[in-house]
Write a protein that holds these residues in place. Structure first.
Motif, short mmCIF file in Angstrom:
data_model
loop_
_atom_site.label_atom_id
_atom_site.label_comp_id
_atom_site.label_asym_id
_atom_site.label_seq_id
_atom_site.Cartn_x
_atom_site.Cartn_y
_atom_site.Cartn_z
N LYS A 149 0.96 -1.05 -0.06
CA LYS A 149 -0.07 -0.01 0.06
C LYS A 149 1.01 1.28 -0.19
CE LYS A 149 -3.77 -0.08 2.64
NZ LYS A 149 -4.71 -0.18 3.83
N GLN B 126 -2.25 -4.99 -4.39
CA GLN B 126 -3.02 -4.49 -3.38
C GLN B 126 -4.40 -4.97 -3.50
OE1 GLN B 126 -2.46 -0.09 -3.03
NE2 GLN B 126 -4.42 -0.03 -1.76
N ASP C 299 -9.03 2.69 -1.20
CA ASP C 299 -7.65 3.01 -1.75
C ASP C 299 -7.41 2.32 -3.33
OD1 ASP C 299 -7.17 4.94 0.08
OD2 ASP C 299 -5.81 3.74 1.28
#
Length: 458
Positions: free
Chosen positions: A265, A289, A297
């Protein structure tokens, strides 16, 4: 009756405690009173001897031994040299160490470390390695207790210097940068939350009390200072975080680190912030991710990639999904601000403002969103208005937005003030206002900006 009884007993025990202290060493009590009176009026030379007597014989008598003692010793250090100065500096370091020994609930380990590190750094009494070694253990074990941004800068600066000399890895520099920035954001949020509570009270028409005005000034100055420290941290990182350093580092580390979600991240976030999103490594990290943590995100970065590929509809869908998934209002505000930035890059000014305003609605302290709106207004000067005067009037609106950014988040005050001054300089001058005959009038904007602005009176 019971309340009166308890209060009476407390008073009796307090007197007994005082009497016991006096009985144990009445001279300490006398000298405590003497040095305290001298210290209150900053007569530190006169305070030194009685203070020293109390410290040597009754260090646990009163917290003042340490609070006043620090001021007394710093005065002696400033006004001495050679061996005498060295001795006073050693006494000061011992004072810091002993403060937690005798008053552990009043002086925390991080507070003591902060005092020692800042003094040693300011006076060139420790090497980068020594400063790093002093801070590192507590930083790793108790980061949340660090409230002074200066000691965080010293830690990061010493680490960068050690990296530049070949003693620390670049990955550690990036890790500490993220941790320091994260803690600084936490510290600043405590300031901006309180600042905006006072600003909202003022905007509602309720005057602040004298205490509230004083507190507003304190929080504002603290946030401004933090902004300067954060700027210094970014400057210290400098070119180390450029794409040419990031990409080979992440390519080298990916196989070993790909299952470390925190590392992934941070890598994605750093590549995005440094605009390395065109490199295949960004796609690879993002996909990792998304597979591990399909969070807000991840959907935001998916929107970034879709936007770059020309899939505007898909990008907007992912951006909105990111906002929907994020439950924390501050993080939601950050995502909305980033989306606003993407819209600005695409030239979609109205959409950019819409997302920036949503960011402000989610977090009233998001000064960056105000700055973004100010920039959008300023960049539309030629599109708003039918005369040169009306077109330049938009800069007043931009300047107001920029100033508001600095009010809601004083850590941005440097950038905000600079932007506001730049916009104001481009707005109509007093001569222009006089020649136009529009002083005090309202100018409406029929472009995407909408709204209006009042021409200043002369």
């Amino acid at each position: 009756m019971n309340k009166k009884f308890y209060l009476t007993m407390i008073a009796i025990f307090a007197v007994m405690g005082l009497s016991m202290a006096q009985a144990q060493n009445p001279e300490c009590m006398t000298n405590l009173s003497i040095y305290a009176e001298h210290a209150k009026v900053k007569n530190y030379d006169a305070a030194y001897e009685p203070w020293k007597m109390v410290m040597d014989n009754c260090p646990d008598l009163n917290k003042a031994n340490f609070t006043y003692g620090e001021r007394i010793l710093k005065f002696k250090i400033k006004n001495s040299s050679g061996a005498d100065k060295d001795g006073f500096e050693q006494d000061l370091m011992a004072l810091y160490d002993n403060s937690s020994k005798y008053f552990p609930t009043k002086f925390s380990k991080v507070d003591i470390l902060t005092d020692k590190v800042i003094y040693k750094s300011d006076n060139d009494l420790a090497s980068d390695e020594q400063l790093y070694d002093m801070i590192h253990p507590l930083f790793k074990s108790d980061l949340k207790s660090f409230k002074n941004p200066k000691v965080l800068y010293i830690y990061f600066s010493s680490l960068v210097n050690l990296h530049n000399s070949g003693k620390k890895e670049l990955q550690e520099v990036f890790d500490v940068y993220d941790e320091v920035n994260g803690q600084n954001e936490v510290i600043n949020k405590t300031y901006t939350d309180k600042i905006n509570k006072y600003l909202q009270k003022e905007e509602s028409g309720t005057p602040l009390t004298s205490k509230e005005k004083r507190n507003l000034g304190i929080y504002t100055r603290n946030s401004e200072l933090l902004g300067k420290v954060s700027g210094s941290i970014d400057a210290k990182l400098g070119a180390l975080a450029d794409c040419e350093n990031l990409i080979p580092l992440y390519e080298k580390s990916f196989d070993a680190k790909k299952n470390d979600l925190t590392w992934v991240k941070r890598a994605v976030g750093r590549m995005y912030s440094k605009e390395c999103t065109d490199d295949p490594m960004f796609q690879k990290l993002f996909e990792q991710q998304l597979a591990m943590d399909p969070s807000a995100d991840a959907y935001f970065y998916s929107g970034v990639l879709k936007s770059k590929s020309g899939d505007s509809k898909g990008a907007i869908a992912d951006f909105n999904k990111a906002v929907e998934l994020e439950e924390d209002s501050n993080r939601k505000s950050d995502i909305l601000y980033k989306v606003a930035g993407m819209m600005r890059k695409r030239g979609s000014k109205s959409q950019a403002r819409s997302y920036a305003q949503k960011a402000i609605n989610a977090n009233a302290s998001n000064g960056k969103a105000y700055l973004l709106i100010a920039n959008l207004y300023a960049s539309s000067a030629n599109a708003c208005g039918s005369t040169p005067f009306e077109k330049r009037a938009i800069y007043w609106k931009a300047a107001d937005m920029a100033r508001k950014a600095g009010r809601v988040d004083p850590s941005l005050s440097g950038r905000a003030n600079k932007s506001a001054a730049s916009y104001s300089a481009k707005a109509p001058s007093k001569t222009d206002i006089f020649n136009s005959g529009k002083a005090g009038q309202t100018i409406s904007f029929n472009c995407w900006v909408g709204g209006s602005v009042k021409v200043p009176n002369l």
